[in-house]
Design an enzyme around this catalytic site. Structure first.
Site: not given
Ligand code: GLP
Length: 247
Positions: A71, A140, A142, A147
């Site tokens: 992403d 959440n 995702h 989302e």
């Molecule tokens: C982000 C990314 C995701 C990631 C998630 C968890 O916003 N877009 O691809 O897996 O949130 O992130 P973190 O590893 O910082 O908890």
């Protein structure tokens, strides 16, 4: 169908990173033209450092690899300090011999978003599909920026970020306030991710424990997009003890 997710629970975040790096480096050793899927966020940082260390120690070249990222924020340039392109260059690509032109991070500043998303899907197809995709999970549920509400057959597209995601990414690690976080993103869809031949979802720490449990053994529902991975034939959740404690 019952959940097909495999679990690997390791003692520490370091052990998780070592496992992930071992999987990627041995894949590339066996298949120098491997097609990798990658993720951003805090969680994979250790894994990327370990991939760099291990690939150098074992002299595994990434020169034939293609790499696709999950992403990117919409409306920011590749050069923005918080773009996922900047993150990937800083944590991984700059330290490997991967060819920069074989690394694909969606362009959040593309004038034609639909064309950008369609071309991302087409490039994955042209490379023969993703061999192994590294994933994280949002608090959440995702996956990438899919989302809650994202269906299992969703493809690469522009999405609005949830309030909780804006807050998580504005806690000082990446942005300082929710107002600084771009409100939209381009993301591979749940269906795009499910097409990968193998998935490794990584989660670390107690704050992921509840959502990890829901994803693994809760009902399969777009309300928890990570639960849609339950149908994948080869999906492993690699967790530290803290992230596994509610399963
Ligand atoms: C982000 C990314 C995701 C990631 C998630 C968890 O916003 N877009 O691809 O897996 O949130 O992130 P973190 O590893 O910082 O908890």
């Amino acid at each position: 169908m019952a959940s097909r997710i495999k679990l690997l629970v390791l003692d520490t975040p370091e052990a998780v990173a070592q496992h992930v790096a071992g999987q990627f480096v041995s894949l590339v050793r066996d298949r120098p033209g491997a097609v990798l899927g990658l993720a951003t966020g805090s969680t994979p940082e250790r894994s990327y450092a370990e991939i760099v260390r291990l690939s150098k120690a074992e002299r595994v070249s990434f020169a034939g690899v293609h790499a696709f990222n999950l992403d990117e924020y919409h409306g920011i340039a590749c050069e923005h300090p918080q773009s996922y392109r900047t993150y990937m260059n800083r944590h991984l690509f700059d330290h490997l011999d991967v060819r920069p032109w074989n690394t694909y991070v969606l362009n959040g500043a593309a004038a034609d978003v639909d064309a950008e998303c369609a071309s991302f899907e087409a490039k994955i197809k042209a490379c023969g599909g993703i061999d192994l995709w590294l994933l994280g999970i949002g608090t959440n549920g995702h996956v990438a920026f899919n989302e809650p509400g994202s269906p299992a057959d969703s493809r690469t597209r522009k999405v609005a970020l949830a309030e909780s995601t804006l807050a998580s990414n504005a806690d000082g690690r990446f942005f300082k306030t929710p107002a600084e976080v771009p409100p939209h993103a381009l993301t591979a869809g749940v269906g795009t991710v499910l097409d990968a031949r193998r998935l490794l979802l990584v989660a670390i720490g107690a704050k992921k424990a509840e959502i990890v449990a829901k994803a693994v053994k809760g009902p399969k529902t777009p309300d928890v997009p990570a639960s849609l991975l339950q149908d994948h034939a080869d999906c492993t959740f690699v967790l530290d003890k803290a992230a596994a404690e509610r399963i």
